[in-house]
Design a protein around this motif. Structure first.
Motif, PDB file in Angstrom:
ATOM      1  N   SER A  36      54.433  33.526 -84.179  1.00 10.68           N
ATOM      2  CA  SER A  36      55.621  33.351 -83.319  1.00 10.68           C
ATOM      3  C   SER A  36      55.947  31.784 -82.732  1.00 10.68           C
ATOM      4  CB  SER A  36      55.292  34.236 -82.096  1.00 10.68           C
ATOM      5  OG  SER A  36      54.081  33.959 -81.498  1.00 10.68           O
ATOM      6  N   VAL A  37      54.709  31.116 -82.949  1.00 13.26           N
ATOM      7  CA  VAL A  37      54.882  29.512 -82.582  1.00 13.26           C
ATOM      8  C   VAL A  37      54.745  28.567 -83.691  1.00 13.26           C
ATOM      9  CG1 VAL A  37      54.013  30.377 -80.316  1.00 13.26           C
ATOM     10  CG2 VAL A  37      52.515  29.361 -81.920  1.00 13.26           C
ATOM     11  N   VAL A  49      47.804  32.492 -79.135  1.00 14.32           N
ATOM     12  CA  VAL A  49      48.909  31.358 -79.424  1.00 14.32           C
ATOM     13  C   VAL A  49      48.403  30.353 -80.560  1.00 14.32           C
ATOM     14  CG1 VAL A  49      50.674  29.952 -78.677  1.00 14.32           C
ATOM     15  CG2 VAL A  49      50.337  31.904 -77.527  1.00 14.32           C
ATOM     16  N   MET A  53      54.645  21.835 -76.943  1.00 18.42           N
ATOM     17  CA  MET A  53      55.641  22.985 -77.105  1.00 18.42           C
ATOM     18  C   MET A  53      56.921  22.564 -77.113  1.00 18.42           C
ATOM     19  SD  MET A  53      54.086  25.872 -74.574  1.00 18.42           S
ATOM     20  CE  MET A  53      54.616  25.117 -73.064  1.00 18.42           C
ATOM     21  N   GLU A  71      61.913  33.635 -75.055  1.00 16.96           N
ATOM     22  CA  GLU A  71      60.882  34.685 -75.333  1.00 16.96           C
ATOM     23  C   GLU A  71      59.447  33.769 -75.101  1.00 16.96           C
ATOM     24  OE1 GLU A  71      63.303  34.183 -77.268  1.00 16.96           O
ATOM     25  OE2 GLU A  71      63.023  34.423 -79.503  1.00 16.96           O
ATOM     26  N   ASP A  72      59.490  32.669 -75.066  1.00 13.52           N
ATOM     27  CA  ASP A  72      58.168  31.995 -74.735  1.00 13.52           C
ATOM     28  C   ASP A  72      57.589  31.880 -73.281  1.00 13.52           C
ATOM     29  OD1 ASP A  72      59.196  29.422 -76.911  1.00 13.52           O
ATOM     30  OD2 ASP A  72      57.753  30.684 -77.537  1.00 13.52           O
ATOM     31  N   PHE A 121      54.967  24.641 -81.885  1.00 10.17           N
ATOM     32  CA  PHE A 121      53.655  24.439 -80.857  1.00 10.17           C
ATOM     33  C   PHE A 121      52.678  23.277 -81.818  1.00 10.17           C
ATOM     34  CE2 PHE A 121      54.293  28.081 -77.657  1.00 10.17           C
ATOM     35  CZ  PHE A 121      55.406  27.770 -77.593  1.00 10.17           C
ATOM     36  N   TYR A 176      50.599  30.887 -69.295  1.00  8.62           N
ATOM     37  CA  TYR A 176      49.848  30.222 -70.424  1.00  8.62           C
ATOM     38  C   TYR A 176      48.388  30.143 -69.745  1.00  8.62           C
ATOM     39  CZ  TYR A 176      53.607  30.037 -73.443  1.00  8.62           C
ATOM     40  OH  TYR A 176      54.757  30.411 -74.547  1.00  8.62           O
ATOM     41  N   ARG A 231      48.770  33.531 -74.006  1.00  7.61           N
ATOM     42  CA  ARG A 231      49.856  33.667 -73.142  1.00  7.61           C
ATOM     43  C   ARG A 231      50.125  35.177 -72.775  1.00  7.61           C
ATOM     44  NH1 ARG A 231      55.264  31.783 -76.798  1.00  7.61           N
ATOM     45  NH2 ARG A 231      55.059  33.724 -78.066  1.00  7.61           N
ATOM     46  N   LEU A 263      61.609  25.568 -77.334  1.00  7.74           N
ATOM     47  CA  LEU A 263      61.230  26.463 -77.069  1.00  7.74           C
ATOM     48  C   LEU A 263      62.407  27.678 -76.603  1.00  7.74           C
ATOM     49  CD1 LEU A 263      59.318  24.551 -73.687  1.00  7.74           C
ATOM     50  CD2 LEU A 263      58.437  26.585 -75.195  1.00  7.74           C
ATOM     51  N   LYS A 264      61.898  28.841 -76.554  1.00  7.87           N
ATOM     52  CA  LYS A 264      63.048  29.859 -76.451  1.00  7.87           C
ATOM     53  C   LYS A 264      62.652  30.784 -75.187  1.00  7.87           C
ATOM     54  CE  LYS A 264      62.305  30.323 -81.784  1.00  7.87           C
ATOM     55  NZ  LYS A 264      62.433  31.075 -82.887  1.00  7.87           N
TER      56      LYS A 264
END
Length: 121
Positions: A63-64, A48, A83, A89-90, A68, A94, A38, A86-87
């Motif tokens: 981070s995931v 990711v 996913m 910041e995601d 994910f 992709y 991403r 989800l935030k």
């Protein structure tokens, strides 16, 4: 040569879920690893998740991890990125990619066109 086409991106509220798909054509699908990357505006591309040829081994960025899930269906020549949680910041474009060694991001050599994921508050 490998052709990759992503789908499934969109706009989702924080805490929601999306599933990205990546359809592959060209070479035998089970002969290469698959990964998801991403890139957010102004940021470097981030590796990711990755999955081995058979699907038995996976890699996740910290981070995931836990949110994910990468998977693949070799009969359908498709890889997925589920996913959840989800935030904002995601939010990023992709990309799916095919490569030789799933845990080495530099071995990915074929790329899709990307799909936008936007997570709102």
């Amino acid at each position: 040569q490998v052709q990759l086409v992503e789908s499934g991106g969109g706009l989702v509220q924080a805490g929601g879920s999306l599933r990205l798909s990546c359809a592959a054509s060209g070479r035998t699908f089970s002969s290469y690893s698959m990964g998801w990357f991403r890139q957010a505006p102004g940021k470097e591309r981030e590796y990711v998740a990755g999955i081995s040829r058979s699907g038995s081994s996976t890699y996740y960025a910290d981070s995931v991890k836990g949110r994910f899930t990468i998977s693949r269906d070799n009969a359908k020549n498709t890889t997925y990125l589920q996913m959840s949680g989800l935030k904002p910041e995601d939010t990023a474009v992709y990309y799916c990619a095919s490569g030789d060694v799933y845990f080495y991001s530099h071995t990915y050599s074929y790329w899709g066109q990307g799909t936008q994921v936007t997570v709102s508050l």
